[in-house]
Motif scaffolding. Sequence first.
Motif, short mmCIF file in Angstrom:
data_model
loop_
_atom_site.label_atom_id
_atom_site.label_comp_id
_atom_site.label_asym_id
_atom_site.label_seq_id
_atom_site.Cartn_x
_atom_site.Cartn_y
_atom_site.Cartn_z
N ALA A 200 -11.26 1.99 -0.53
CA ALA A 200 -11.28 1.38 -1.14
C ALA A 200 -10.44 1.53 -2.60
O ALA A 200 -9.64 0.52 -2.69
CB ALA A 200 -13.33 0.66 -1.40
N LYS A 201 -10.72 2.94 -2.57
CA LYS A 201 -10.18 2.83 -3.83
C LYS A 201 -8.30 3.19 -3.19
O LYS A 201 -7.36 2.64 -4.39
CB LYS A 201 -10.43 4.29 -4.77
CG LYS A 201 -10.11 4.74 -6.22
CD LYS A 201 -10.14 5.50 -6.86
CE LYS A 201 -9.44 5.76 -8.47
NZ LYS A 201 -10.35 7.00 -9.13
N ALA A 202 -7.82 3.73 -2.51
CA ALA A 202 -6.46 4.18 -1.73
C ALA A 202 -6.11 2.97 -1.75
O ALA A 202 -4.77 2.82 -1.83
CB ALA A 202 -6.54 5.06 -0.58
N LEU A 203 -7.02 1.72 -0.75
CA LEU A 203 -6.18 0.85 0.09
C LEU A 203 -5.90 -0.27 -2.04
O LEU A 203 -4.88 -0.66 -1.99
CB LEU A 203 -7.35 -0.38 0.21
CG LEU A 203 -6.89 -1.19 0.99
CD1 LEU A 203 -5.16 -1.07 2.06
CD2 LEU A 203 -7.93 -2.01 1.79
N LYS B 183 -3.31 -5.79 6.08
CA LYS B 183 -3.02 -5.36 7.08
C LYS B 183 -1.75 -5.91 6.07
O LYS B 183 -0.83 -6.63 5.47
CB LYS B 183 -2.68 -6.69 8.27
CG LYS B 183 -3.94 -6.76 8.71
CD LYS B 183 -4.25 -7.97 9.73
CE LYS B 183 -5.10 -7.34 10.82
NZ LYS B 183 -5.61 -8.84 11.85
N TYR B 184 -0.94 -4.69 7.42
CA TYR B 184 0.95 -4.50 7.25
C TYR B 184 1.55 -4.25 8.33
O TYR B 184 1.06 -3.43 9.11
CB TYR B 184 1.33 -2.82 6.72
CG TYR B 184 0.82 -3.14 4.70
CD1 TYR B 184 1.15 -2.95 3.79
CD2 TYR B 184 -0.39 -2.87 4.71
CE1 TYR B 184 0.90 -3.49 2.31
CE2 TYR B 184 -1.08 -2.95 3.30
CZ TYR B 184 -0.15 -3.25 1.76
OH TYR B 184 -0.63 -3.19 0.88
N ARG B 185 2.24 -4.55 8.34
CA ARG B 185 3.77 -4.44 9.53
C ARG B 185 4.54 -3.61 9.06
O ARG B 185 5.30 -4.15 8.14
CB ARG B 185 4.33 -6.22 10.18
CG ARG B 185 4.86 -6.50 11.26
CD ARG B 185 5.35 -7.58 11.45
NE ARG B 185 5.54 -8.34 12.90
CZ ARG B 185 6.79 -9.17 12.62
NH1 ARG B 185 7.27 -9.48 11.38
NH2 ARG B 185 7.41 -9.02 13.73
N PHE B 186 5.01 -2.77 10.51
CA PHE B 186 6.20 -1.65 10.23
C PHE B 186 7.37 -2.67 10.61
O PHE B 186 6.87 -2.87 11.86
CB PHE B 186 5.49 -0.44 10.70
CG PHE B 186 3.99 -0.30 9.73
CD1 PHE B 186 4.72 0.63 9.30
CD2 PHE B 186 3.31 -0.82 9.96
CE1 PHE B 186 3.35 2.18 8.37
CE2 PHE B 186 2.05 -0.40 9.48
CZ PHE B 186 1.94 0.96 8.64
N PRO B 187 8.97 -2.09 10.67
CA PRO B 187 10.40 -2.35 11.55
C PRO B 187 9.47 -1.23 12.46
O PRO B 187 10.60 -0.91 12.63
CB PRO B 187 11.06 -2.20 10.13
CG PRO B 187 10.74 -0.55 9.05
CD PRO B 187 8.82 -0.87 9.07
N VAL B 188 9.12 -1.40 13.09
CA VAL B 188 8.48 0.25 14.39
C VAL B 188 8.03 -1.10 15.33
O VAL B 188 7.14 -1.22 15.34
CB VAL B 188 8.06 1.20 13.99
CG1 VAL B 188 7.78 2.42 14.89
CG2 VAL B 188 8.13 1.80 12.69
N GLN B 189 8.61 -0.52 17.01
CA GLN B 189 8.37 -0.80 18.14
C GLN B 189 8.02 -0.05 18.60
O GLN B 189 8.25 0.68 19.35
CB GLN B 189 9.23 -1.88 18.55
CG GLN B 189 8.48 -1.97 20.11
CD GLN B 189 10.12 -2.57 20.76
OE1 GLN B 189 10.78 -1.77 21.44
NE2 GLN B 189 10.43 -4.02 21.41
N LEU B 190 6.31 0.05 19.11
CA LEU B 190 5.33 0.04 20.11
C LEU B 190 5.78 0.41 21.44
O LEU B 190 5.52 -0.71 21.77
CB LEU B 190 3.96 0.71 19.67
CG LEU B 190 3.23 1.85 20.87
CD1 LEU B 190 3.52 2.82 20.53
CD2 LEU B 190 1.85 1.05 20.05
N ILE C 116 -2.31 3.12 4.61
CA ILE C 116 -1.07 3.73 4.92
C ILE C 116 -0.53 1.74 4.89
O ILE C 116 -0.28 0.79 5.93
CB ILE C 116 -0.64 3.40 6.48
CG1 ILE C 116 -2.42 4.43 6.62
CG2 ILE C 116 0.73 4.04 7.39
CD1 ILE C 116 -2.16 5.04 7.96
N ALA C 117 0.95 1.95 4.86
CA ALA C 117 2.20 0.37 4.86
C ALA C 117 3.33 1.15 5.01
O ALA C 117 3.98 2.51 4.86
CB ALA C 117 2.40 0.39 2.96
N PRO C 118 4.40 0.73 5.16
CA PRO C 118 5.18 0.89 6.16
C PRO C 118 6.26 2.02 5.20
O PRO C 118 6.33 3.42 5.78
CB PRO C 118 5.99 -0.49 6.31
CG PRO C 118 5.56 -1.18 6.39
CD PRO C 118 4.04 -0.85 5.52
N GLY C 119 6.55 2.48 3.98
CA GLY C 119 7.21 2.91 3.16
C GLY C 119 6.18 3.89 2.18
O GLY C 119 6.92 4.84 1.08
#
Length: 436
Positions: free
Chosen positions: A102-105, A126-133, A399-402
Motif C-alpha cells: 500500500a505504501k509503495a503504491l 492499473k497502468y498501461r505500458f507501451p509494450v505488446q505481449l 509497477i508503472a511504465p517508467g
Amino acid sequence: MNLRRNLKHFMYKIATNNIFSVLISVAVIVWIFFHGKGEDILDLTLFFALVLSFTLQLAEKMLAAAIKNWTEDERKLDSNYDKLVKRYVDDFIVYDNAEADAKALHNLHKLVKPNYGDKGEKIKTKYRFPVQLVALFHGTDMIIRDSSEMYEIPEALSAVSSELFEAHESSNSYNQLNIRVRDWGLTEQGFEIQTMRTTYFASLITNRAMDYPWSNGLTNRDVYQYGPFIESLAESKMSNHLGFNGFIKSSDGYIPFVKRNQIVSIGKCTYGDSIGASIKAKYALDSTTKELSKAGMEKAFVQEIKDELKIEPEYLENFNIKTGVIAAYRDFVEGGKPQLLIYAKTTLSKEQIEANFKTKLKEEILQKKRSSWDKELKELEDGSRILWIKTTELKELAIAPGLMMYKNKKLPMMPSASAAVVMLLWWMQERKDERD
C-alpha cells in the motif's frame, strides 16, 4: 602496446579539448611564482584573463557534455509513455497493482498517475505500458527460420543518418553484427522466429532514435510508426535487432536488478533487470555455417549472463531455450523492437554472486584503464551496482511504465524492463513451483 595506445588517445583528447592552453598557462604561472619576474615579461592582468577564458571554455565543454548525457535518452526516445500508449490502437500490457504494498503504491501515485480507464475515471491500481505481449511461454518449443540476408536502411533514413547518429553522442557506440527479426508468431509446432542480419549502428539510427528530430522536424516515428495501428514486424522498416531481458534467481531466492551506467545507449542511470542485452552474432552464429540455431541462441543467452553478471555457465541450473525463454514481446518506445524474456536459476547464493561480481568487476576496470580506447570492453556489463529483491516480494512492487517502487525506494526503469517484471509475475502465477 596498450600503454602506447592509451597515451595516444589521451594526447588526442588533450589536443581537441583546449587542455593544452590550460596546461601551458599553468606552467607559466608556476614559472612566475618561482622566479617572481613575470611582470617584466608580460602583462599579468591580460595573461590571467586569458587563463580564465581558457578555463571557462574547458568548464563549459565539460558542463555541456554532462547535460547532453543527462538529456540524451529523452531527446531520442519519447518518455511521455501515457501519450505513447494513446497514439496506438493495440492491446498493450496493462498491469493491476492490486497486490502491491500500500505504501509503495501510494508513493508511486505521487510520481506517476494511473493511465488506464475512461477519461476522468482512472483505475487507481492499473497502468498501461507501451509494450505488446506477443506470447507467454510454458515449455513452448522454438523454431528458427534463419537467413543471411542483410537489412537495408530505408533511403529516407540514410539521407539523415549522420543527424540521427548524433543522437547517441554520449553513449558507447560499438558496431557489431546482430540478429534481425523479420517476423515471428505462434504456430501449431511452437513459436516461430524468422531471422536475418542487421547491425547495431542500423538499430541506433532506426529503433533507438525513434523520436529524435530530423533537420526538417520529422522523426522516425512520424514517418514509419505513426499509428493508430501498429505495423507487424514483417511490415516494419526498422532494424529490429533481437534483444532480451532476463531474470536470474539465486539459490537463496533473490533476483538482482542492475543500476545501469551513463554510457549505455538507452536507460542511462535507470535500473535494469538482471540481464538486458542483444542477441550477438559473435556468440549465436555457428562459426562454420554462420547460421543461427537454437543451440547458438542458447549459447548467446548464457554468454551474456557471464558477461553482465559474471556467472559462469556451470553455475546455471540446466538452462535451455525450451524452459528458459518465458515470453516474447515488442517495445514500442523503440518502435516495436522485438524482445525475448528469459528466466534462469543459479546454484550460487546472493552473497556468492555479489562477491564474484565485485571481484571480476575490479579486474575488468583495471583492464579497461589499460585499454580505455576499446569500446568493445565497455560493452561487457551495463552497470556496477546491484539491488537484490526476494522473489516472494515481487508481487508487493508497485509497477508503472517508467518507474517501480520497492518499499520506500524509487527505481526508475525503462518500460521494457518494468514490463518484464510484470510478465515474470504473470508467468510465475501460472507455475506453482515458482510462486515461493
